[in-house]
Design an enzyme around this catalytic site. Structure first.
Site, PDB file in Angstrom:
ATOM      1  N   ASP A 176      11.989   8.069   5.736  1.00 17.42           N
ATOM      2  CA  ASP A 176      11.821   6.898   6.588  1.00 17.42           C
ATOM      3  C   ASP A 176      12.911   6.986   7.661  1.00 17.42           C
ATOM      4  O   ASP A 176      13.885   7.730   7.524  1.00 17.42           O
ATOM      5  CB  ASP A 176      11.926   5.604   5.773  1.00 17.42           C
ATOM      6  CG  ASP A 176      11.300   4.424   6.518  1.00 17.42           C
ATOM      7  OD1 ASP A 176      11.023   4.557   7.737  1.00 17.42           O
ATOM      8  OD2 ASP A 176      11.086   3.359   5.906  1.00 17.42           O
TER       9      ASP A 176
HETATM   10  C1  BGC Z   1       9.695   1.712   8.769  1.00 16.87           C
HETATM   11  C2  BGC Z   1       8.562   2.682   8.554  1.00 16.87           C
HETATM   12  C3  BGC Z   1       8.079   3.176   9.895  1.00 16.87           C
HETATM   13  C4  BGC Z   1       9.239   3.796  10.665  1.00 16.87           C
HETATM   14  C5  BGC Z   1       8.847   4.340  12.031  1.00 16.87           C
HETATM   15  C6  BGC Z   1      10.782   2.278   9.645  1.00 16.87           C
HETATM   16  O1  BGC Z   1      11.732   1.311   9.948  1.00 16.87           O
HETATM   17  O2  BGC Z   1      10.240   1.349   7.509  1.00 16.87           O
HETATM   18  O3  BGC Z   1       7.508   2.088   7.847  1.00 16.87           O
HETATM   19  O4  BGC Z   1       7.042   4.107   9.728  1.00 16.87           O
HETATM   20  O5  BGC Z   1      10.251   2.797  10.840  1.00 16.87           O
HETATM   21  O6  BGC Z   1       8.498   3.342  12.897  1.00 16.87           O
END
Ligand code: BGC
Length: 786
Positions: A309
């Site tokens: 993530d």
């Molecule tokens: C979120 C993810 C997301 C990523 C990219 C993160 O803060 O937890 O679910 O895919 O950002 O935007």
């Protein structure tokens, strides 16, 4: 010579292929060039780049470049660059800027121009593709995407076919706009109603989650766009989200928190898995080899790559070692640190090669690598139509006294609440129009009073314009409506509809007092409107526009009808009007229980803590807890009303023979006045065992077609015998005890229509990796605790 041998088997195909020339001439050109490269290594690299280039231009029937060959041709620096996202890196070789062709995407990989490996693009997309609407290259074009309903609503449809269609539409928009991989679906278990991302997540039940996620992934991947299943795993709260340690027993992990991922990975083979922010039993999931190698790859045969993530985890070298292949979003220092780690022996080249190979395997399948033509013209009108159908399919009718709904023709509606006049969108680009409920009712030929329209429109424009611009949060600070105004509305209108709208706050969990419970203003509005309208023998309907479950027990007596509309996306207004007017007969059922009060939730006492989140309730999440421990809910898991009635009969249970699944069949008949669909749920009670068993567990489900009044449908479902098993910790195995299992064909987790029994003659056992242990949840909830 080597090169000729390599392409020789393809020569026959080339003869009939219109790409013959594009292959043949470069081949001659290459052979002419052959003596020029000076060293063996440069010859090899040239040859490899050339093969990759050919594949680029010749996607049909292409000979895939051999991944081992590519890895061998890569320098250490190139390998280190490929395992780190390129999103936040400065222009580097200039290519990056030129290639940054999907503005607003969440990130992309590093382009290896020497080897003709393009960057691949990742974009969020749990409820519709999230990219920028404008591109500098063609400012006249709007890159509109479709805002579909959120995950919770889609799951409440219990309709895998529908999720496949929605996935297909989102995947198609991704393909058209140059996105290679969607960062969706997000499928963590809704452990507690305050979970900040519950709106994206599907359900409190892993089977429903896993089956629907599989359908969504299949739909996305039909477009040669990858799906990413996330956040793996134990990401059930937002408080302290980058550090929180989820402490979960092996059994609760396997049966509840990993199960949905397992089902979806086995059934739909997503290209990517995203590790989560949290630690799991002491180790960041992105750095957790037991999770990413033993469970994901060894036990489940996952064959794609793992992405972190954004800014998840701490130790990059440990991430790569643990099998988290791509570190996102990337910063300029990371590749050098990886190069140094290989040079000092902290990271083995073999491990880095494994990470690189997994990423390359996916890249070679992407639209960016295959140069898939991008039309830039998704069928937005068709997708909006689908968004409307999907939204209406997942709304749940909770209450409908004396057939308050559908609204009778010719009735004049007093529509209270600002959501009725300005629908509630959040995050991401969307098509430019948005139909609110007032507008949708008007186009369907139903009248709303004008005084309330002016009142709320003025409120929205004057007092909340700024907030709306900033975060599109239309939920807080509803205006007080004076008693005089309510009195006047009572006189003028035939019925009242009150919208209650609670939005999501990114990165935060919800509050009991203002999110789970309705605010004092909202409760007062319901009370005042109810008193006045009921005095005049007029009905009151409440529409809940919320991302996850809210409290209803304290005020529901004041309403004659309650429609849980969730967050229904850009066609929300029309979809709500479809249900209110009876254009669509509601068929959604709850994918999460609605507790009477927050303190009834089994994880209430310590949810949202810092440092450690101990999952004391173990496997007793949602209905597994409420039904086993006899705790009443406001509305149980699996519940939802219809404008018609259904009868269940003719249950037959065929016991498993010779390792084959249990087969169940029964008949559903529409015995009411209008056409409708019914969701049928199969719960199973296992025989008594040495270990705790929940009273019942969902093991299969189906939604009927639209049944006309009087029409029947035979439902046939199967359950694999090993799926009857519980996880036994000491031996790290799934065990299905022998004995009598009760099958319950049900309309909800508490509305059992038919019962049957079958006997499993022999115990079944399936061993899995004995990993992810913890001693810190020794006081896990058990039945004899009570
Ligand atoms: C979120 C993810 C997301 C990523 C990219 C993160 O803060 O937890 O679910 O895919 O950002 O935007």
């Amino acid at each position: 010579m080597y090169f000729i041998l390599l392409i020789a088997p393809k020569m026959n195909t080339f003869k009939t292929n219109h790409l013959n020339k594009s292959i043949f001439f470069p081949t001659i050109a290459y052979l002419n060039y052959w003596p020029k490269p000076k060293t063996m290594k440069s010859r090899y690299t040239f040859f490899l780049a050339f093969t990759i280039l050919l594949t680029h231009y010749k996607n049909a029937g292409a000979q895939q470049p051999n991944i081992n060959q590519i890895v061998r041709a890569m320098s250490l620096e190139e390998k280190a660059a490929l395992v780190v996202g390129a999103h936040t890196m400065p222009g580097n070789d200039g290519l990056l800027k030129k290639e940054d062709r999907v503005p607003g995407a969440a990130g992309h990989t590093y382009p290896l121009s020497r080897l003709h490996i393009p960057p691949i693009y990742f974009a969020d997309g749990s409820s519709g593709l999230v990219i920028g609407q404008k591109r500098q290259t063609d400012t006249a074009v709007n890159y509109y995407t479709t805002k579909f309903p959120t995950g919770t609503l889609l799951a409440s449809s219990w309709d895998a076919g529908l999720l496949r269609q929605v996935g297909n539409a989102i995947g198609n928009e991704a393909k058209q706009y140059g996105v290679d991989v969607l960062l969706a679906p997000a499928i963590n278990i809704q452990r507690n109603p305050l979970g900040g991302r519950n709106y994206e997540y599907y359900s409190e039940d892993p089977l429903l989650t896993g089956k629907l996620a599989s359908a969504m992934i299949q739909g996305i991947q039909q477009n040669q766009v990858g799906a990413t299943i996330k956040h793996f795993a134990g990401n059930n709260q937002e408080t302290d989200r980058h550090n929180i340690n989820s402490v979960i027993s092996q059994r609760a992990l396997r049966e509840i928190y990993l199960k949905g991922f397992e089902i979806a990975i086995r059934e739909s083979r997503p290209w990517l898995v995203m590790s989560s922010y949290n630690k799991l039993n002491g180790t960041y999931t992105a750095e957790n080899k037991d999770l990413l190698e033993s469970v994901l790859r060894k036990d489940w045969n996952f064959s794609g790559f793992v992405i972190s993530d954004w800014f998840g985890g701490k130790d990059d070298i440990q991430k790569l070692t643990a099998g988290n292949d791509l570190i996102m979003p990337g910063n300029p220092q990371q590749p050098q640190a990886i190069v140094d780690a290989v040079k000092t022996g902290k990271l083995s080249m073999a491990q880095l090669d494994r990470n690189v190979s997994r990423i390359l395997k996916v890249i070679l399948n992407t639209g960016s690598f295959k140069k898939t033509p991008r039309g830039h013209t998704p069928d937005l009108a068709a997708h909006a139509k689908l968004a409307r159908i999907a939204a209406a399919e997942g709304m749940v009718l909770l209450k409908n006294e004396q057939q308050t709904l559908p609204i009778k023709r010719g009735q004049k509606v007093a529509l209270f609440g600002s959501y009725g006049y300005a629908a509630n969108l959040f995050r991401g680009s969307d098509q430019k129009y948005q139909q609110n409920i007032a507008g949708a009712l008007a186009s369907a030929g139903y009248l709303c009073t004008t005084a309330l329209k002016s009142f709320y429109e003025q409120f929205i424009t004057e007092r909340r314009a700024a907030a709306y611009q900033r975060n599109r949060d239309m939920s807080s600070n509803e205006p007080m409506v004076s008693k005089e105004m309510i009195d006047a509305q009572g006189q003028e209108a035939d019925m009242a509809i009150i919208t209650i709208s609670h939005n999501n706050k990114m990165g935060q969990d919800k509050n009991v007092d203002t999110d789970f419970n309705l605010t004092a203003t909202e409760k007062e509005l319901i009370k005042n409107v109810s008193e006045k309208f009921r005095l005049l023998a007029k009905k009151v309907v409440v529409i809940l526009n919320v991302g996850c479950v809210v409290e209803t027990a304290s005020w529901r007596d004041q309403a004659d009808g309650i429609l849980l509309a969730w967050q229904p996306g850009l066609e929300g207004g029309n979809a709500i009007a479809d249900v209110l007017t009876g254009n669509v007969n509601p068929s959604g059922k709850l994918a999460a229980s609605l507790p009477v009060k927050y303190s009834d939730v089994p994880s209430a006492a310590d949810f949202g803590s810092y440092n450690n989140a101990v999952y004391h309730e173990g496997i007793y999440v949602g209905y597994r807890y409420y039904t086993t421990f006899n705790v009443a809910t406001a509305y149980p898991f699996g519940f939802g009303l219809s404008y018609t009635r259904f009868n269940y009969d003719h249950l037959k249970v065929y016991p498993p023979v010779a390792g084959r699944p249990v087969k169940i069949s029964f008949r559903i008949t529409n015995t009411g006045p209008v056409a409708g669909k019914e969701v049928a749920e199969i719960y199973v009670s296992a025989p008594k065992s040495a270990i705790d068993k929940p009273k019942q567990e969902l093991k299969a489900f189906a939604k009927t077609k639209l049944l006309k009044p009087g029409e029947s449908q035979l439902i046939t479902l199967t359950i694999n015998t090993i799926d009857l098993a519980s996880f036994q910790t000491g031996i790290s195995a799934w065990v299905a005890d022998k004995g009598a299992y009760t099958i319950m064909a049900s309309a909800s987790s508490t509305d059992i229509k038919l019962k049957g029994v079958f006997v499993l003659k022999q115990q079944l056992t399936k061993k899995v990796s004995d990993v992810l242990k913890t001693d810190d949840v020794s006081d896990e909830l058990k039945q004899n605790d009570f």
